[in-house]
Design a protein around this motif. Structure first.
Motif, PDB file in Angstrom:
ATOM      1  N   ASP A  20      35.239 -10.974  44.227  1.00  0.00           N
ATOM      2  CA  ASP A  20      36.552 -11.418  43.760  1.00  0.00           C
ATOM      3  C   ASP A  20      36.589 -12.948  43.715  1.00  0.00           C
ATOM      4  O   ASP A  20      35.762 -13.628  44.348  1.00  0.00           O
ATOM      5  CB  ASP A  20      37.628 -10.884  44.716  1.00  0.00           C
ATOM      6  CG  ASP A  20      39.023 -11.090  44.190  1.00  0.00           C
ATOM      7  OD1 ASP A  20      39.177 -11.179  42.959  1.00  0.00           O
ATOM      8  OD2 ASP A  20      39.964 -11.167  44.996  1.00  0.00           O
ATOM      9  N   THR A  21      37.566 -13.496  43.001  1.00  0.00           N
ATOM     10  CA  THR A  21      37.696 -14.942  42.824  1.00  0.00           C
ATOM     11  C   THR A  21      37.820 -15.669  44.154  1.00  0.00           C
ATOM     12  O   THR A  21      37.103 -16.644  44.408  1.00  0.00           O
ATOM     13  CB  THR A  21      38.956 -15.251  41.978  1.00  0.00           C
ATOM     14  OG1 THR A  21      38.958 -14.405  40.844  1.00  0.00           O
ATOM     15  CG2 THR A  21      38.991 -16.680  41.547  1.00  0.00           C
TER      16      THR A  21
ATOM     17  N   CYS B 217      36.804 -10.486  34.101  1.00  0.00           N
ATOM     18  CA  CYS B 217      38.145 -10.876  34.557  1.00  0.00           C
ATOM     19  C   CYS B 217      38.071 -11.944  35.649  1.00  0.00           C
ATOM     20  O   CYS B 217      38.874 -12.878  35.663  1.00  0.00           O
ATOM     21  CB  CYS B 217      38.897  -9.671  35.088  1.00  0.00           C
ATOM     22  SG  CYS B 217      39.296  -8.490  33.818  1.00  0.00           S
TER      23      CYS B 217
ATOM     24  N   GLU C  73      39.509 -15.674  35.417  1.00  0.00           N
ATOM     25  CA  GLU C  73      40.420 -16.207  36.441  1.00  0.00           C
ATOM     26  C   GLU C  73      39.917 -17.550  36.956  1.00  0.00           C
ATOM     27  O   GLU C  73      40.699 -18.475  37.154  1.00  0.00           O
ATOM     28  CB  GLU C  73      40.524 -15.201  37.584  1.00  0.00           C
ATOM     29  CG  GLU C  73      41.910 -15.100  38.180  1.00  0.00           C
ATOM     30  CD  GLU C  73      42.031 -13.987  39.180  1.00  0.00           C
ATOM     31  OE1 GLU C  73      41.445 -14.095  40.280  1.00  0.00           O
ATOM     32  OE2 GLU C  73      42.720 -12.999  38.879  1.00  0.00           O
TER      33      GLU C  73
ATOM     34  N   LYS D  69      40.572 -20.186  34.374  1.00  0.00           N
ATOM     35  CA  LYS D  69      41.996 -20.547  34.328  1.00  0.00           C
ATOM     36  C   LYS D  69      42.379 -21.505  35.447  1.00  0.00           C
ATOM     37  O   LYS D  69      43.292 -22.300  35.295  1.00  0.00           O
ATOM     38  CB  LYS D  69      42.869 -19.290  34.458  1.00  0.00           C
ATOM     39  CG  LYS D  69      43.065 -18.537  33.177  1.00  0.00           C
ATOM     40  CD  LYS D  69      44.017 -17.397  33.439  1.00  0.00           C
ATOM     41  CE  LYS D  69      43.968 -16.381  32.333  1.00  0.00           C
ATOM     42  NZ  LYS D  69      44.720 -15.168  32.672  1.00  0.00           N
TER      43      LYS D  69
ATOM     44  N   THR E  92      43.621 -10.039  31.898  1.00  0.00           N
ATOM     45  CA  THR E  92      42.599 -10.649  32.746  1.00  0.00           C
ATOM     46  C   THR E  92      43.025 -10.681  34.210  1.00  0.00           C
ATOM     47  O   THR E  92      42.742 -11.635  34.916  1.00  0.00           O
ATOM     48  CB  THR E  92      42.295 -12.092  32.284  1.00  0.00           C
ATOM     49  OG1 THR E  92      43.525 -12.833  32.301  1.00  0.00           O
ATOM     50  CG2 THR E  92      41.665 -12.121  30.920  1.00  0.00           C
ATOM     51  N   TYR E  93      43.725  -9.648  34.679  1.00  0.00           N
ATOM     52  CA  TYR E  93      44.112  -9.604  36.091  1.00  0.00           C
ATOM     53  C   TYR E  93      42.971  -8.958  36.872  1.00  0.00           C
ATOM     54  O   TYR E  93      42.712  -7.766  36.759  1.00  0.00           O
ATOM     55  CB  TYR E  93      45.423  -8.844  36.265  1.00  0.00           C
ATOM     56  CG  TYR E  93      45.961  -8.920  37.669  1.00  0.00           C
ATOM     57  CD1 TYR E  93      46.224 -10.155  38.262  1.00  0.00           C
ATOM     58  CD2 TYR E  93      46.204  -7.781  38.412  1.00  0.00           C
ATOM     59  CE1 TYR E  93      46.704 -10.248  39.548  1.00  0.00           C
ATOM     60  CE2 TYR E  93      46.696  -7.851  39.695  1.00  0.00           C
ATOM     61  CZ  TYR E  93      46.942  -9.091  40.257  1.00  0.00           C
ATOM     62  OH  TYR E  93      47.410  -9.175  41.542  1.00  0.00           O
ATOM     63  N   ALA E  94      42.284  -9.768  37.663  1.00  0.00           N
ATOM     64  CA  ALA E  94      41.039  -9.345  38.303  1.00  0.00           C
ATOM     65  C   ALA E  94      41.242  -8.236  39.334  1.00  0.00           C
ATOM     66  O   ALA E  94      40.394  -7.344  39.446  1.00  0.00           O
ATOM     67  CB  ALA E  94      40.356 -10.543  38.943  1.00  0.00           C
TER      68      ALA E  94
END
Length: 194
Positions: free
Chosen positions: A70-71, A103, A107, A110, A137-139
């Motif tokens: 995850d980000t 995604c 993120e 962005k 694009t909601y991870a």
């Protein structure tokens, strides 16, 4: 003496309830019976359980482990000065293939200039890039959807809400950062002690 003309009062009728009004007891009973009949008619559909699951034990998780990142896991790893691939190998005692979805990359892009190092880490050739077929694009939703359909991943995240959502999915281990090192949760072999 002239009598004054009496004017008629409009709407001076005694108010009555409509016989179909829900406030009447007999109509409430009818409504309850109707709802119970609908409940009985409704088909209870249980989601199909993956064949790789033996109770809560996931037999599809074997080395080399595929870790969905995850980000915020990348950002927190950089803040804690942890090297992603070697840290994962130290935690799991096995070879790891870090996977980054489109995604997560979107993120990171962005987030802008402040997170350029995280973006450079995510573009590492050792990381496997996974294409996303959905719109948006909601991870977090992307990771939950991917893990629900394919139970062959370990999810690496520091996001509490995402961890809460993934704990509801049986057979999916979680990796996160505790005391400047990686920890694994719900892996059958449990990996390194925290």
């Amino acid at each position: 003496m002239v009598r004054a003309k009496k004017t008629r009062k409009f709407a001076a009728v005694k108010r009555l309830l409509n016989p179909n009004d829900i406030r009447l007891k007999e109509n409430q009973l009818k409504q309850k019976k109707k709802e119970e009949a609908e409940k009985e008619k409704a088909v209870n559909r249980a989601p199909q359980v993956a064949s790789s699951l033996f109770l809560q034990h996931n037999t599809a998780l074997v080395p080399p482990y595929r870790v969905l990142i995850d980000t915020n896991f990348i950002n927190f790893s950089l803040q804690n000065k942890l090297e992603l691939v070697s840290g994962m190998m130290d935690c799991l005692y096995a070879k790891c293939i870090p996977c980054v979805t489109d995604c997560v990359m979107a993120e990171l892009e962005k987030l802008g200039h402040r997170y350029r190092v995280a973006l450079r880490v995510a573009r590492d050739p050792r990381f496997e890039r996974l294409a996303c077929s959905h719109s948006g694009t909601y991870a977090d939703d992307c990771l939950v959807q991917r893990v629900t359909s394919h139970k062959c991943y370990i999810v690496a995240t520091c996001d509490r809400e995402l961890r809460r959502r993934i704990r509801k999915i049986p057979g999916v281990p979680l990796m996160y950062i505790v005391r400047r090192r990686y920890a694994i949760e719900r892996l059958p072999d449990q990996g390194a002690p925290v």
